[in-house]
Every structure is written in structure tokens, then in C-alpha cells.
Design a protein around this motif. Structure first.
Motif, PDB file in Angstrom:
ATOM      1  N   ALA A  53       7.990   2.975  13.416  1.00  0.00           N
ATOM      2  CA  ALA A  53       8.458   3.944  12.432  1.00  0.00           C
ATOM      3  C   ALA A  53       8.393   3.366  11.022  1.00  0.00           C
ATOM      4  O   ALA A  53       7.990   4.054  10.076  1.00  0.00           O
ATOM      5  CB  ALA A  53       9.890   4.369  12.757  1.00  0.00           C
ATOM      6  N   LEU A  54       8.727   2.097  10.886  1.00  0.00           N
ATOM      7  CA  LEU A  54       8.631   1.431   9.591  1.00  0.00           C
ATOM      8  C   LEU A  54       7.182   1.360   9.114  1.00  0.00           C
ATOM      9  O   LEU A  54       6.886   1.585   7.938  1.00  0.00           O
ATOM     10  CB  LEU A  54       9.236   0.031   9.678  1.00  0.00           C
ATOM     11  CG  LEU A  54       9.262  -0.798   8.409  1.00  0.00           C
ATOM     12  CD1 LEU A  54      10.183  -0.154   7.396  1.00  0.00           C
ATOM     13  CD2 LEU A  54       9.704  -2.212   8.716  1.00  0.00           C
ATOM     14  N   PHE A  55       6.272   1.075  10.031  1.00  0.00           N
ATOM     15  CA  PHE A  55       4.846   1.030   9.694  1.00  0.00           C
ATOM     16  C   PHE A  55       4.365   2.392   9.206  1.00  0.00           C
ATOM     17  O   PHE A  55       3.695   2.489   8.171  1.00  0.00           O
ATOM     18  CB  PHE A  55       4.033   0.574  10.915  1.00  0.00           C
ATOM     19  CG  PHE A  55       2.558   0.690  10.713  1.00  0.00           C
ATOM     20  CD1 PHE A  55       1.886  -0.167   9.873  1.00  0.00           C
ATOM     21  CD2 PHE A  55       1.838   1.666  11.375  1.00  0.00           C
ATOM     22  CE1 PHE A  55       0.523  -0.055   9.685  1.00  0.00           C
ATOM     23  CE2 PHE A  55       0.480   1.792  11.199  1.00  0.00           C
ATOM     24  CZ  PHE A  55      -0.189   0.924  10.347  1.00  0.00           C
ATOM     25  N   PHE A  56       4.706   3.449   9.927  1.00  0.00           N
ATOM     26  CA  PHE A  56       4.275   4.784   9.514  1.00  0.00           C
ATOM     27  C   PHE A  56       4.942   5.214   8.206  1.00  0.00           C
ATOM     28  O   PHE A  56       4.311   5.881   7.384  1.00  0.00           O
ATOM     29  CB  PHE A  56       4.533   5.810  10.619  1.00  0.00           C
ATOM     30  CG  PHE A  56       3.528   5.739  11.718  1.00  0.00           C
ATOM     31  CD1 PHE A  56       2.186   5.962  11.463  1.00  0.00           C
ATOM     32  CD2 PHE A  56       3.916   5.431  13.005  1.00  0.00           C
ATOM     33  CE1 PHE A  56       1.252   5.894  12.470  1.00  0.00           C
ATOM     34  CE2 PHE A  56       2.985   5.353  14.021  1.00  0.00           C
ATOM     35  CZ  PHE A  56       1.641   5.590  13.754  1.00  0.00           C
ATOM     36  N   LEU A  57       6.164   4.824   7.996  1.00  0.00           N
ATOM     37  CA  LEU A  57       6.829   5.122   6.734  1.00  0.00           C
ATOM     38  C   LEU A  57       6.106   4.440   5.572  1.00  0.00           C
ATOM     39  O   LEU A  57       5.876   5.055   4.522  1.00  0.00           O
ATOM     40  CB  LEU A  57       8.292   4.688   6.784  1.00  0.00           C
ATOM     41  CG  LEU A  57       9.100   4.908   5.508  1.00  0.00           C
ATOM     42  CD1 LEU A  57       9.237   6.393   5.222  1.00  0.00           C
ATOM     43  CD2 LEU A  57      10.457   4.257   5.629  1.00  0.00           C
ATOM     44  N   LYS A  59       2.962   3.574   5.527  1.00  0.00           N
ATOM     45  CA  LYS A  59       1.668   4.225   5.363  1.00  0.00           C
ATOM     46  C   LYS A  59       1.818   5.543   4.609  1.00  0.00           C
ATOM     47  O   LYS A  59       0.975   5.891   3.787  1.00  0.00           O
ATOM     48  CB  LYS A  59       0.989   4.473   6.718  1.00  0.00           C
ATOM     49  CG  LYS A  59       0.552   3.225   7.435  1.00  0.00           C
ATOM     50  CD  LYS A  59      -0.270   2.322   6.580  1.00  0.00           C
ATOM     51  CE  LYS A  59      -1.707   2.678   6.560  1.00  0.00           C
ATOM     52  NZ  LYS A  59      -2.513   1.819   5.692  1.00  0.00           N
ATOM     53  N   ILE A  60       2.886   6.263   4.861  1.00  0.00           N
ATOM     54  CA  ILE A  60       3.115   7.526   4.144  1.00  0.00           C
ATOM     55  C   ILE A  60       3.423   7.246   2.676  1.00  0.00           C
ATOM     56  O   ILE A  60       2.897   7.904   1.784  1.00  0.00           O
ATOM     57  CB  ILE A  60       4.251   8.325   4.811  1.00  0.00           C
ATOM     58  CG1 ILE A  60       3.782   8.862   6.168  1.00  0.00           C
ATOM     59  CG2 ILE A  60       4.712   9.462   3.913  1.00  0.00           C
ATOM     60  CD1 ILE A  60       4.893   9.437   7.011  1.00  0.00           C
ATOM     61  N   LEU A  61       4.263   6.257   2.417  1.00  0.00           N
ATOM     62  CA  LEU A  61       4.674   5.969   1.048  1.00  0.00           C
ATOM     63  C   LEU A  61       3.577   5.313   0.223  1.00  0.00           C
ATOM     64  O   LEU A  61       3.396   5.626  -0.952  1.00  0.00           O
ATOM     65  CB  LEU A  61       5.920   5.076   1.042  1.00  0.00           C
ATOM     66  CG  LEU A  61       7.199   5.704   1.561  1.00  0.00           C
ATOM     67  CD1 LEU A  61       8.317   4.677   1.578  1.00  0.00           C
ATOM     68  CD2 LEU A  61       7.582   6.891   0.714  1.00  0.00           C
ATOM     69  N   PHE A  62       2.829   4.396   0.813  1.00  0.00           N
ATOM     70  CA  PHE A  62       1.864   3.608   0.055  1.00  0.00           C
ATOM     71  C   PHE A  62       0.421   4.012   0.292  1.00  0.00           C
ATOM     72  O   PHE A  62      -0.495   3.421  -0.274  1.00  0.00           O
ATOM     73  CB  PHE A  62       2.042   2.119   0.367  1.00  0.00           C
ATOM     74  CG  PHE A  62       3.419   1.624   0.028  1.00  0.00           C
ATOM     75  CD1 PHE A  62       3.902   1.699  -1.259  1.00  0.00           C
ATOM     76  CD2 PHE A  62       4.233   1.103   1.012  1.00  0.00           C
ATOM     77  CE1 PHE A  62       5.174   1.250  -1.570  1.00  0.00           C
ATOM     78  CE2 PHE A  62       5.504   0.653   0.711  1.00  0.00           C
ATOM     79  CZ  PHE A  62       5.972   0.728  -0.580  1.00  0.00           C
ATOM     80  N   GLY A  63       0.178   4.987   1.140  1.00  0.00           N
ATOM     81  CA  GLY A  63      -1.167   5.500   1.320  1.00  0.00           C
ATOM     82  C   GLY A  63      -1.876   4.905   2.519  1.00  0.00           C
ATOM     83  O   GLY A  63      -1.458   3.905   3.097  1.00  0.00           O
ATOM     84  N   PHE A  64      -2.961   5.548   2.865  1.00  0.00           N
ATOM     85  CA  PHE A  64      -3.727   5.153   4.038  1.00  0.00           C
ATOM     86  C   PHE A  64      -4.981   4.377   3.678  1.00  0.00           C
ATOM     87  O   PHE A  64      -5.854   4.185   4.494  1.00  0.00           O
ATOM     88  CB  PHE A  64      -4.081   6.393   4.867  1.00  0.00           C
ATOM     89  CG  PHE A  64      -2.889   6.962   5.593  1.00  0.00           C
ATOM     90  CD1 PHE A  64      -2.559   6.509   6.853  1.00  0.00           C
ATOM     91  CD2 PHE A  64      -2.087   7.912   4.998  1.00  0.00           C
ATOM     92  CE1 PHE A  64      -1.461   7.007   7.517  1.00  0.00           C
ATOM     93  CE2 PHE A  64      -0.988   8.423   5.652  1.00  0.00           C
ATOM     94  CZ  PHE A  64      -0.671   7.969   6.915  1.00  0.00           C
ATOM     95  N   GLY A  65      -5.146   3.974   2.421  1.00  0.00           N
ATOM     96  CA  GLY A  65      -6.272   3.135   2.037  1.00  0.00           C
ATOM     97  C   GLY A  65      -7.573   3.871   1.876  1.00  0.00           C
ATOM     98  O   GLY A  65      -8.629   3.278   2.001  1.00  0.00           O
ATOM     99  N   GLY A  66      -7.542   5.155   1.579  1.00  0.00           N
ATOM    100  CA  GLY A  66      -8.773   5.913   1.447  1.00  0.00           C
ATOM    101  C   GLY A  66      -9.265   6.058   0.028  1.00  0.00           C
ATOM    102  O   GLY A  66     -10.152   6.845  -0.237  1.00  0.00           O
ATOM    103  N   SER A  67      -8.734   5.293  -0.923  1.00  0.00           N
ATOM    104  CA  SER A  67      -9.117   5.492  -2.312  1.00  0.00           C
ATOM    105  C   SER A  67     -10.063   4.423  -2.825  1.00  0.00           C
ATOM    106  O   SER A  67     -10.277   4.330  -4.017  1.00  0.00           O
ATOM    107  CB  SER A  67      -7.873   5.524  -3.183  1.00  0.00           C
ATOM    108  OG  SER A  67      -7.212   4.279  -3.114  1.00  0.00           O
ATOM    109  N   GLY A  68     -10.612   3.616  -1.959  1.00  0.00           N
ATOM    110  CA  GLY A  68     -11.509   2.560  -2.393  1.00  0.00           C
ATOM    111  C   GLY A  68     -12.894   3.070  -2.723  1.00  0.00           C
ATOM    112  O   GLY A  68     -13.193   4.248  -2.587  1.00  0.00           O
ATOM    113  N   PRO A  69     -13.765   2.175  -3.157  1.00  0.00           N
ATOM    114  CA  PRO A  69     -15.122   2.597  -3.499  1.00  0.00           C
ATOM    115  C   PRO A  69     -15.886   3.060  -2.263  1.00  0.00           C
ATOM    116  O   PRO A  69     -15.716   2.523  -1.176  1.00  0.00           O
ATOM    117  CB  PRO A  69     -15.751   1.341  -4.096  1.00  0.00           C
ATOM    118  CG  PRO A  69     -14.910   0.215  -3.628  1.00  0.00           C
ATOM    119  CD  PRO A  69     -13.544   0.763  -3.387  1.00  0.00           C
ATOM    120  N   LYS A  70     -16.715   4.060  -2.433  1.00  0.00           N
ATOM    121  CA  LYS A  70     -17.480   4.624  -1.335  1.00  0.00           C
ATOM    122  C   LYS A  70     -18.950   4.239  -1.454  1.00  0.00           C
ATOM    123  O   LYS A  70     -19.540   4.336  -2.520  1.00  0.00           O
ATOM    124  CB  LYS A  70     -17.379   6.157  -1.341  1.00  0.00           C
ATOM    125  CG  LYS A  70     -15.966   6.686  -1.364  1.00  0.00           C
ATOM    126  CD  LYS A  70     -15.298   6.502  -0.031  1.00  0.00           C
ATOM    127  CE  LYS A  70     -13.981   7.234  -0.011  1.00  0.00           C
ATOM    128  NZ  LYS A  70     -12.853   6.456   0.256  1.00  0.00           N
TER     129      LYS A  70
END
Length: 121
Positions: A53-57, A59-70
Motif C-alpha cells: 500500500a505504501l508503494f502504491f501510495l 506511485k500515485i503521489l510521485f508518478g509512474f515514471g512516464g514523463s521521460g524522453p521518448k
């Protein structure tokens, strides 16, 4: 491996692997928490479910890492385009652009001024 993703077995294997990954990450979070924080800060130890639950919290608060260069693009998307536009300018445009940039920088780059310009001031 390609054959696995094209067959119907992927609907069984991929969820099992994803679930195993979630439990593995939860176990790592729980182990790190229980090893460091109770001794360091005096907090209670946590269970596996609390760690997940802490891990998912987080991930929700700090993002899932999808904003990097493509696909090899840099974070500075306009850098190459501006460089190409600057190369296509003639010398008069380049000097006007340089003067504009010196004006925009509020005179911080006075070393680029010629001695004649300094005398005129």
C-alpha cells in the motif's frame, strides 16, 4: 519469447508475472523499511500488505515514471530545431539576434561588447 506473446497463454503468464512483481516490490519495501526506519527513527515495523500500500501510495503521489524522453529525444525538445534555424540565418540576422539576446539578458554579458560600444556609453 515472441511466440509466448502471440499465444493465448499470455493471458495467464503476464498477470502471474505482474502479480509476482508487485509482491516482490512489496517485500523489498517492507524489508528496507523494517531494516532501517525502526532503528533510525523508532517507528513500528510494517507488514507486507502495508508495504504494498505504501508503494502504491508513493506511485500515485510521485508518478509512474512516464514523463521521460521518448525514442531517443532529449528533454530539450526545441534545441535542435533552434540550432537549425540559427544555421540558416544570414550574418545580419545573426547579429540582430545576438543584440536582442544581449538586451534580454539585462547587460549581464558585457564582455561580448566591443570597446567602441563601451566608449559610447
Amino acid at each position: 519469447m515472441k511466440k509466448l506473446f502471440k499465444s493465448k497463454i499470455r493471458f495467464v503468464v503476464i498477470p502471474i508475472v505482474a502479480l509476482a512483481f508487485v509482491f516482490l516490490v512489496g517485500y523489498v519495501v517492507m524489508t528496507l523499511w523494517n531494516y532501517t526506519l525502526p532503528a533510525l527513527l523508532g517507528v513500528k515495523t510494517i507488514t507486507l500488505w502495508q508495504a504494498m500500500a505504501l508503494f502504491f501510495l508513493c506511485k500515485i503521489l510521485f508518478g509512474f515514471g512516464g514523463s521521460g524522453p521518448k525514442k531517443g529525444r532529449s528533454h530539450w525538445k526545441g534545441g535542435r530545431a533552434m540550432h537549425g534555424a540559427f544555421d540558416q540565418m544570414d550574418e545580419a540576422d545573426k547579429s540582430r539576434f545576438g543584440a536582442y539576446m544581449r538586451w534580454k539578458s539585462c547587460g549581464w554579458n558585457d564582455t561580448a561588447d566591443t570597446s567602441e560600444e563601451k566608449e559610447d556609453r
